[in-house]
Scaffold this motif. Structure first.
Motif, PDB file in Angstrom:
ATOM      1  N   LYS A  22      -1.485   2.723 -12.734  1.00  0.00           N
ATOM      2  CA  LYS A  22      -0.649   3.753 -12.135  1.00  0.00           C
ATOM      3  C   LYS A  22      -1.347   4.432 -10.968  1.00  0.00           C
ATOM      4  CE  LYS A  22       0.465   6.768 -15.041  1.00  0.00           C
ATOM      5  NZ  LYS A  22       0.843   7.734 -16.048  1.00  0.00           N
ATOM      6  N   LYS A  23      -2.650   4.620 -11.054  1.00  0.00           N
ATOM      7  CA  LYS A  23      -3.385   5.318 -10.005  1.00  0.00           C
ATOM      8  C   LYS A  23      -3.438   4.521  -8.712  1.00  0.00           C
ATOM      9  CE  LYS A  23      -6.613   8.450 -12.164  1.00  0.00           C
ATOM     10  NZ  LYS A  23      -8.021   8.732 -12.410  1.00  0.00           N
ATOM     11  N   LYS A  24      -3.554   3.206  -8.791  1.00  0.00           N
ATOM     12  CA  LYS A  24      -3.773   2.430  -7.587  1.00  0.00           C
ATOM     13  C   LYS A  24      -2.498   1.944  -6.914  1.00  0.00           C
ATOM     14  CE  LYS A  24      -4.717  -1.796 -10.156  1.00  0.00           C
ATOM     15  NZ  LYS A  24      -5.710  -2.778 -10.478  1.00  0.00           N
ATOM     16  N   THR A  25      -1.344   2.387  -7.345  1.00  0.00           N
ATOM     17  CA  THR A  25      -0.101   1.970  -6.714  1.00  0.00           C
ATOM     18  C   THR A  25       0.632   3.159  -6.107  1.00  0.00           C
ATOM     19  OG1 THR A  25       1.959   0.756  -6.996  1.00  0.00           O
ATOM     20  CG2 THR A  25       1.272   2.112  -8.842  1.00  0.00           C
ATOM     21  N   ARG A  26       1.266   2.917  -4.957  1.00  0.00           N
ATOM     22  CA  ARG A  26       2.124   3.915  -4.325  1.00  0.00           C
ATOM     23  C   ARG A  26       3.580   3.528  -4.510  1.00  0.00           C
ATOM     24  NH1 ARG A  26       0.562   5.456   1.514  1.00  0.00           N
ATOM     25  NH2 ARG A  26       2.590   4.510   1.672  1.00  0.00           N
ATOM     26  N   LEU A  27       3.832   2.443  -5.216  1.00  0.00           N
ATOM     27  CA  LEU A  27       5.184   1.928  -5.371  1.00  0.00           C
ATOM     28  C   LEU A  27       5.998   2.818  -6.301  1.00  0.00           C
ATOM     29  CD1 LEU A  27       4.354  -1.847  -5.727  1.00  0.00           C
ATOM     30  CD2 LEU A  27       5.284  -0.690  -3.731  1.00  0.00           C
ATOM     31  N   ARG A  28       7.224   3.083  -5.881  1.00  0.00           N
ATOM     32  CA  ARG A  28       8.137   3.909  -6.652  1.00  0.00           C
ATOM     33  C   ARG A  28       9.525   3.288  -6.589  1.00  0.00           C
ATOM     34  NH1 ARG A  28       3.990   6.158  -7.638  1.00  0.00           N
ATOM     35  NH2 ARG A  28       3.198   8.156  -7.006  1.00  0.00           N
ATOM     36  N   ILE A  29      10.338   3.597  -7.600  1.00  0.00           N
ATOM     37  CA  ILE A  29      11.748   3.236  -7.531  1.00  0.00           C
ATOM     38  C   ILE A  29      12.561   4.507  -7.556  1.00  0.00           C
ATOM     39  CG2 ILE A  29      11.515   0.967  -8.569  1.00  0.00           C
ATOM     40  CD1 ILE A  29      12.666   2.169 -11.125  1.00  0.00           C
ATOM     41  N   ARG A  30      13.702   4.467  -6.886  1.00  0.00           N
ATOM     42  CA  ARG A  30      14.621   5.600  -6.912  1.00  0.00           C
ATOM     43  C   ARG A  30      15.919   5.130  -7.525  1.00  0.00           C
ATOM     44  NH1 ARG A  30      16.209   7.892  -1.435  1.00  0.00           N
ATOM     45  NH2 ARG A  30      17.756   6.250  -1.579  1.00  0.00           N
ATOM     46  N   ASP A  61      16.399   1.516  -5.573  1.00  0.00           N
ATOM     47  CA  ASP A  61      15.701   1.333  -4.308  1.00  0.00           C
ATOM     48  C   ASP A  61      14.213   1.360  -4.581  1.00  0.00           C
ATOM     49  OD1 ASP A  61      17.926   1.300  -2.414  1.00  0.00           O
ATOM     50  OD2 ASP A  61      18.242   3.366  -3.059  1.00  0.00           O
ATOM     51  N   ILE A  62      13.460   0.440  -3.978  1.00  0.00           N
ATOM     52  CA  ILE A  62      12.019   0.344  -4.190  1.00  0.00           C
ATOM     53  C   ILE A  62      11.314   0.804  -2.924  1.00  0.00           C
ATOM     54  CG2 ILE A  62      10.106  -1.201  -4.748  1.00  0.00           C
ATOM     55  CD1 ILE A  62      12.175  -2.958  -6.206  1.00  0.00           C
ATOM     56  N   PHE A  63      10.376   1.736  -3.088  1.00  0.00           N
ATOM     57  CA  PHE A  63       9.650   2.340  -1.972  1.00  0.00           C
ATOM     58  C   PHE A  63       8.154   2.122  -2.124  1.00  0.00           C
ATOM     59  CE2 PHE A  63      13.577   4.703  -2.137  1.00  0.00           C
ATOM     60  CZ  PHE A  63      13.885   4.929  -0.811  1.00  0.00           C
ATOM     61  N   ASP A  64       7.477   2.001  -0.977  1.00  0.00           N
ATOM     62  CA  ASP A  64       6.020   2.039  -0.913  1.00  0.00           C
ATOM     63  C   ASP A  64       5.678   3.305  -0.152  1.00  0.00           C
ATOM     64  OD1 ASP A  64       3.325   1.658  -0.790  1.00  0.00           O
ATOM     65  OD2 ASP A  64       3.389  -0.013   0.605  1.00  0.00           O
ATOM     66  N   GLY A  65       5.381   4.364  -0.868  1.00  0.00           N
ATOM     67  CA  GLY A  65       5.224   5.670  -0.236  1.00  0.00           C
ATOM     68  C   GLY A  65       6.583   6.130   0.262  1.00  0.00           C
TER      69      GLY A  65
END
Length: 116
Positions: A22-30, A61-65
């Motif tokens: 979890k710490k090393k990823t900036r990936l998020r979903i909305r 939606d998938i976001f990187d930052g």
């Protein structure tokens, strides 16, 4: 030789691995108004923590930052320890410009001049 580790140690190692992922990823979903951090993203699926969105389904939606990467249609398929695996039914990369076969107007302005 087979070695045996107590259940508490195995659970602790799994929790530490999940925390490091979890710490090393900036990936998020909305999904709607919720932003949920991803644990892992591959070409065919992604995983998130079980307690974050156990009933997630549909269009996300998938976001990187702040950068929008994909729009995907997903369904939960299995549990993998403390994570839920969601497979893509459809995964479309987003673009910041129109498709190459989009017809452009020849008289369209190239840029805008700001008022000063």
């Amino acid at each position: 030789m087979i070695e045996y580790l107590p259940k508490e140690i195995v659970d602790g190692l799994a929790a530490a691995r999940l925390k490091a992922d979890k710490k090393k990823t900036r990936l998020r979903i909305r999904s709607g108004d919720d932003l949920i951090p991803l644990v892992k993203l591959t070409g065919s699926h992604f995983t998130i923590e079980k307690d974050k969105a156990p009933r997630l389904r549909g269009l996300v939606d998938i976001f990187d930052g702040a950068r929008h990467l994909y729009q995907a249609l997903v369904v939960a398929t299995s549990f993998d320890g403390d994570t839920v695996v969601f497979e893509f039914k459809r995964n479309t990369a987003t673009a910041s410009h129109p498709a190459l076969d989009f017809v452009r107007d020849e008289a369209a302005p190239v840029g805008l001049i700001a008022k000063s």
